[in-house]
Write a protein that holds these residues in place. Structure first.
Motif, PDB file in Angstrom:
ATOM      1  N   GLU A 255      -9.254  -0.638  -4.823  1.00 14.23           N
ATOM      2  CA  GLU A 255      -8.897  -0.978  -3.450  1.00 14.23           C
ATOM      3  C   GLU A 255      -7.513  -1.609  -3.445  1.00 14.23           C
ATOM      4  OE1 GLU A 255     -11.203  -3.361  -0.032  1.00 14.23           O
ATOM      5  OE2 GLU A 255     -10.728  -4.577  -1.788  1.00 14.23           O
ATOM      6  N   LEU A 256      -6.657  -1.144  -2.571  1.00  8.32           N
ATOM      7  CA  LEU A 256      -5.322  -1.710  -2.397  1.00  8.32           C
ATOM      8  C   LEU A 256      -5.296  -2.462  -1.083  1.00  8.32           C
ATOM      9  CD1 LEU A 256      -3.301   1.505  -3.341  1.00  8.32           C
ATOM     10  CD2 LEU A 256      -3.927  -0.393  -4.849  1.00  8.32           C
ATOM     11  N   ILE A 257      -4.883  -3.723  -1.136  1.00  6.44           N
ATOM     12  CA  ILE A 257      -4.790  -4.536   0.074  1.00  6.44           C
ATOM     13  C   ILE A 257      -3.346  -4.963   0.256  1.00  6.44           C
ATOM     14  CG2 ILE A 257      -5.524  -6.654   1.225  1.00  6.44           C
ATOM     15  CD1 ILE A 257      -8.097  -6.530  -0.352  1.00  6.44           C
TER      16      ILE A 257
ATOM     17  N   ARG B  28      -7.427   5.673   3.721  1.00  6.36           N
ATOM     18  CA  ARG B  28      -6.629   4.557   4.234  1.00  6.36           C
ATOM     19  C   ARG B  28      -7.178   4.094   5.560  1.00  6.36           C
ATOM     20  NH1 ARG B  28      -0.411   5.285   2.998  1.00  6.36           N
ATOM     21  NH2 ARG B  28      -0.475   3.401   4.241  1.00  6.36           N
ATOM     22  N   ILE B  29      -7.069   2.778   5.784  1.00  5.28           N
ATOM     23  CA  ILE B  29      -7.407   2.202   7.084  1.00  5.28           C
ATOM     24  C   ILE B  29      -6.468   1.028   7.344  1.00  5.28           C
ATOM     25  CG2 ILE B  29      -9.849   2.863   6.979  1.00  5.28           C
ATOM     26  CD1 ILE B  29     -10.487  -0.123   6.388  1.00  5.28           C
ATOM     27  N   THR B  30      -6.503   0.549   8.577  1.00  2.63           N
ATOM     28  CA  THR B  30      -5.840  -0.694   8.940  1.00  2.63           C
ATOM     29  C   THR B  30      -6.913  -1.597   9.533  1.00  2.63           C
ATOM     30  OG1 THR B  30      -3.764   0.447   9.375  1.00  2.63           O
ATOM     31  CG2 THR B  30      -4.016  -1.743  10.332  1.00  2.63           C
ATOM     32  N   VAL B  31      -7.004  -2.820   9.036  1.00  6.55           N
ATOM     33  CA  VAL B  31      -8.027  -3.769   9.476  1.00  6.55           C
ATOM     34  C   VAL B  31      -7.384  -4.805  10.389  1.00  6.55           C
ATOM     35  CG1 VAL B  31      -9.684  -5.502   8.671  1.00  6.55           C
ATOM     36  CG2 VAL B  31      -9.291  -3.447   7.324  1.00  6.55           C
TER      37      VAL B  31
ATOM     38  N   THR C 256      -2.483  -7.157  11.534  1.00  9.12           N
ATOM     39  CA  THR C 256      -3.239  -6.114  10.842  1.00  9.12           C
ATOM     40  C   THR C 256      -2.994  -6.182   9.335  1.00  9.12           C
ATOM     41  OG1 THR C 256      -1.472  -4.487  11.099  1.00  9.12           O
ATOM     42  CG2 THR C 256      -3.165  -4.549  12.827  1.00  9.12           C
ATOM     43  N   VAL C 257      -3.901  -5.592   8.589  1.00 13.45           N
ATOM     44  CA  VAL C 257      -3.790  -5.509   7.134  1.00 13.45           C
ATOM     45  C   VAL C 257      -4.027  -4.060   6.722  1.00 13.45           C
ATOM     46  CG1 VAL C 257      -4.739  -6.285   4.926  1.00 13.45           C
ATOM     47  CG2 VAL C 257      -4.675  -7.860   6.863  1.00 13.45           C
TER      48      VAL C 257
ATOM     49  N   VAL D 276       0.819  -1.212   0.000  1.00 13.92           N
ATOM     50  CA  VAL D 276       0.000   0.000   0.000  1.00 13.92           C
ATOM     51  C   VAL D 276       0.856   1.266   0.000  1.00 13.92           C
ATOM     52  CG1 VAL D 276      -1.745   1.304   1.285  1.00 13.92           C
ATOM     53  CG2 VAL D 276      -1.977  -1.175   1.033  1.00 13.92           C
ATOM     54  N   ASP D 277       1.847   1.353   0.883  1.00 17.28           N
ATOM     55  CA  ASP D 277       2.677   2.563   0.958  1.00 17.28           C
ATOM     56  C   ASP D 277       3.434   2.793  -0.352  1.00 17.28           C
ATOM     57  OD1 ASP D 277       1.903   3.133   3.592  1.00 17.28           O
ATOM     58  OD2 ASP D 277       3.526   1.911   4.435  1.00 17.28           O
TER      59      ASP D 277
END
Length: 146
Positions: free
Chosen positions: A140-142, A115-118, A125-126, A97-98
């Motif tokens: 969407e970027l995972i 952006r989020i962290t799941v 975390t993802v 992602v970065d």
């Protein structure tokens, strides 16, 4: 089932779309050809010419293809949705992602990034982010599990 072959995006500005998908997201141009066919009958197009550019990964072709389609006289894109809506939702890609947002930012494509962290199982975390491509497609970027 053999799988999904490709997803097609009708683009208004092929050079800008190539900068986003190829240069920003790292897809490789696999194919660029203009076809003549009965596109008015098949798609309701205004022309019998269609330019097709396949983008993907030549090392792993089964991971899917994004096709940029150019139709002369195509209608303008709808505005990007402010929240989920019925119908096509997004294209989801596994990427760092970065690194990906940095590449897109260097090309001027970071407006509206979210952006989020799941939380993942086991306390891991993802990282995730969404960005809107030039023709209004939400991407969407995972990232990898951390």
């Amino acid at each position: 089932m053999l799988g999904v072959h490709h997803s097609a995006i009708c683009t208004a500005d092929v050079e800008q779309s190539l900068r986003f998908w190829r240069d920003g997201l790292g897809f490789t141009e696999l194919f660029d050809h203009t076809f003549t066919g009965d596109w008015p009958e098949l798609f309701g197009a205004k022309s019998d010419r269609l330019r097709s550019i396949f983008l993907g990964d030549p090392q792993t072709p089964d991971t899917g293809i994004v096709e940029l389609v150019v139709f002369e006289g195509a209608d303008d894109a709808s505005p990007a949705p402010q929240r989920p809506r019925h119908g096509f939702f997004l294209v989801s890609l596994q990427r760092d992602v970065d690194e990906t947002l940095s590449a897109l930012g260097g090309l001027g494509f970071t407006d509206g990034v979210r952006r989020i962290t799941v939380a993942a199982p086991g306390g891991r975390t993802v990282p995730m982010a969404v960005i809107t491509a030039p023709d209004g497609v939400v991407v969407e970027l995972i990232g990898g599990v951390r």
